[in-house]
Design an enzyme around this catalytic site. Structure first.
Site, PDB file in Angstrom:
ATOM      1  N   HIS A 123      -4.454   9.803  -8.038  1.00 44.40           N
ATOM      2  CA  HIS A 123      -4.438   8.536  -7.301  1.00 44.40           C
ATOM      3  C   HIS A 123      -5.854   7.963  -7.345  1.00 44.40           C
ATOM      4  CE1 HIS A 123      -3.701   5.377  -4.635  1.00 44.40           C
ATOM      5  NE2 HIS A 123      -3.231   6.003  -3.574  1.00 44.40           N
ATOM      6  N   HIS A 165       4.268   2.822  -6.444  1.00 45.47           N
ATOM      7  CA  HIS A 165       3.035   3.326  -5.832  1.00 45.47           C
ATOM      8  C   HIS A 165       3.080   4.852  -5.867  1.00 45.47           C
ATOM      9  CE1 HIS A 165      -0.607   3.124  -3.586  1.00 45.47           C
ATOM     10  NE2 HIS A 165      -0.107   3.752  -2.541  1.00 45.47           N
ATOM     11  N   LYS A 207       0.968   8.781 -11.185  1.00 36.81           N
ATOM     12  CA  LYS A 207      -0.121   9.454 -10.459  1.00 36.81           C
ATOM     13  C   LYS A 207      -0.121  10.963 -10.694  1.00 36.81           C
ATOM     14  CE  LYS A 207      -0.994   6.025  -6.814  1.00 36.81           C
ATOM     15  NZ  LYS A 207      -0.152   4.897  -7.257  1.00 36.81           N
ATOM     16  N   CYS A 216      -5.823   1.094  -1.287  1.00 36.47           N
ATOM     17  CA  CYS A 216      -5.132   1.420  -2.533  1.00 36.47           C
ATOM     18  C   CYS A 216      -4.359   0.242  -3.125  1.00 36.47           C
ATOM     19  CB  CYS A 216      -4.205   2.604  -2.306  1.00 36.47           C
ATOM     20  SG  CYS A 216      -5.096   4.042  -1.658  1.00 36.47           S
ATOM     21  N   PHE A 235      -3.752   1.858   2.915  1.00 31.62           N
ATOM     22  CA  PHE A 235      -4.041   2.119   4.322  1.00 31.62           C
ATOM     23  C   PHE A 235      -4.410   0.802   4.997  1.00 31.62           C
ATOM     24  CE2 PHE A 235      -5.558   6.837   3.868  1.00 31.62           C
ATOM     25  CZ  PHE A 235      -4.237   7.242   3.792  1.00 31.62           C
ATOM     26  N   GLU A 237       9.017   4.308   0.099  1.00 30.11           N
ATOM     27  CA  GLU A 237       9.124   3.392  -1.043  1.00 30.11           C
ATOM     28  C   GLU A 237      10.528   3.433  -1.643  1.00 30.11           C
ATOM     29  OE1 GLU A 237       6.140   3.924  -4.051  1.00 30.11           O
ATOM     30  OE2 GLU A 237       6.643   2.036  -5.057  1.00 30.11           O
TER      31      GLU A 237
END
Length: 404
Positions: A332, A297, A327, A161, A391, A308
């Site tokens: 996403h 994010h 998002k 991502c 990830f 975050e």
């Protein structure tokens, strides 16, 4: 090193087939999340996603035979790249001096699924000869370069991502060291298929609010229970400053800082340390400017949003700028998320409006920043930051600044 500016933007997602319609819908607080229509999701635990409706690949791919040779993520990438190149408004350019930096998290997952089924049900001789070239992640950059005759460096980032944020960084580095004077960045993803939704659902990463799709993605809200898969693409034309100035290009902003880091901790669980170092590196490179807005994010997963938020507090102390995650509106988009959110951040700066974080229903005591809840906000933005975390513990932050 050379200065790098942005002179062209393009975007397609579940809320719009171009950057303008997308941004207007995002700021209006709309959402593209709804029941999955592209395949039968009745057997899956998650039946919702932010799918693009109404996209005709023939708009950018004239030969119908070629359309069948490309997975959907490449088709979407071509659409965004085409818009960005038109937006940059080149009269002419040296193709040897113009490269591509592409990105995707997974690549042609629908074609991998389709040909795997063919292999096991009809035998390997029935596999399409176009299966491999239609699925490779770097084929996005390869095909984009063919369509636009770009013969400079052709790079590809596959960092989950954070992929297209890293693609922006790689493109900037290429220009800074004079490997090329122009780079087309394109991030694209289309993994909304049975194996894609099923795989992320098996990890318990997705929201399962099937009965209420419009509020399923709620970044930083106390009731968040996972992300919603989106699909889309975004593109940015990066250009050496003097070159852009000489041709009288519209300059959206200068890329003044970027930071990259690795967690070295866990394949899916984030640390605060990695995002903190990415943001601090970007700020240091930019000369520690005052940041006016951060596109987070903000995935709508319990762990990411809490992590975050804590990382932002560590970096900015008591002066965390306005933060929003988009998002909830477009889902996403995995490897396309970074480029999409960079485009959204630049358009926010260009138009003086901060997109909202929608679906803010119940406050979370661990997520207590100014997330621009539910309603867009007018603001004079001079410096903006965009964060992406992936990830594998891979992180990226970019900072854009208005050019005087």
């Amino acid at each position: 090193m050379k200065r790098v500016v942005v002179t062209g933007l393009g975007m397609i997602n579940a809320l719009g087939l171009c950057k303008d319609s997308s941004f207007e819908a995002i700021c209006a607080g709309k959402t593209g999340v709804k029941n999955i229509e592209s395949f039968d999701a009745s057997e899956l635990s998650v039946k919702i996603a932010a799918e693009i409706v109404g996209f005709d690949p023939a708009e950018v791919i004239e030969d119908a035979k070629e359309i069948k040779k490309m997975d959907r993520f490449i088709q979407l990438g071509l659409k965004a790249a085409d818009e960005a190149m038109k937006d940059a408004n080149f009269k002419e350019f040296d193709p040897d001096d113009f490269g591509v930096s592409s990105a995707s998290g997974i690549g042609g997952l629908p074609n991998i699924e389709k040909n795997s089924i063919t292999c096991y049900t009809k035998g390997p001789r029935r596999i399409s000869p176009f299966f491999i070239p239609s699925s490779l992640v770097n084929m996005l950059g390869g095909i984009v370069s063919i369509y636009h005759s770009l013969k400079g460096p052709n790079l590809s980032s596959v960092t989950a991502c954070a992929a297209s944020t890293h693609a922006i960084c790689e493109a900037a580095k290429t220009i800074m060291i004079s490997e090329a004077s122009k780079m087309l960045v394109v991030g694209a993803e289309s993994a909304i298929c049975e194996i894609g939704i099923g795989g992320f659902a098996a990890m318990k990463a997705l929201s399962d609010r099937n009965d209420d799709p419009s509020t399923a993605s709620r970044p930083f809200d106390k009731g968040r229970n996972g992300f919603v898969m989106g699909e889309g693409a975004a593109a940015l034309v990066l250009e050496e400053y003097e070159s852009a100035k000489a041709r009288g290009a519209k300059i959206y902003a200068e890329l003044v800082g970027f930071g990259e880091s690795g967690d070295a901790y866990h394949i899916t669980s984030p640390t605060q340390d990695g995002p903190i170092r990415a943001m601090k590196n970007a700020l240091k490179m930019a000369g520690n400017p005052k940041i006016d807005y951060i596109n987070a994010h903000g995935t709508s997963t319990p762990v990411n949003d809490r992590n975050e938020t804590a990382a932002l507090k560590e970096v900015f102390g008591k002066d965390v700028p306005a933060v929003s995650s988009t998002k909830g509106q477009i889902g996403h988009c995995l490897g396309a998320a970074g480029a999409s959110e960079a485009v959204i951040s630049l358009m926010a700066m260009d138009r003086g409006i901060i997109p909202p974080t929608i679906n803010q229903i119940e406050s979370d005591e661990e997520c207590d920043l100014d997330y621009v809840p539910n309603i867009a906000r007018k603001a004079d933005l001079n410096v903006v930051m965009s964060n992406s975390f992936g990830f594998g513990g891979t992180n990226g932050s970019v900072i854009f600044k208005k050019v005087d």
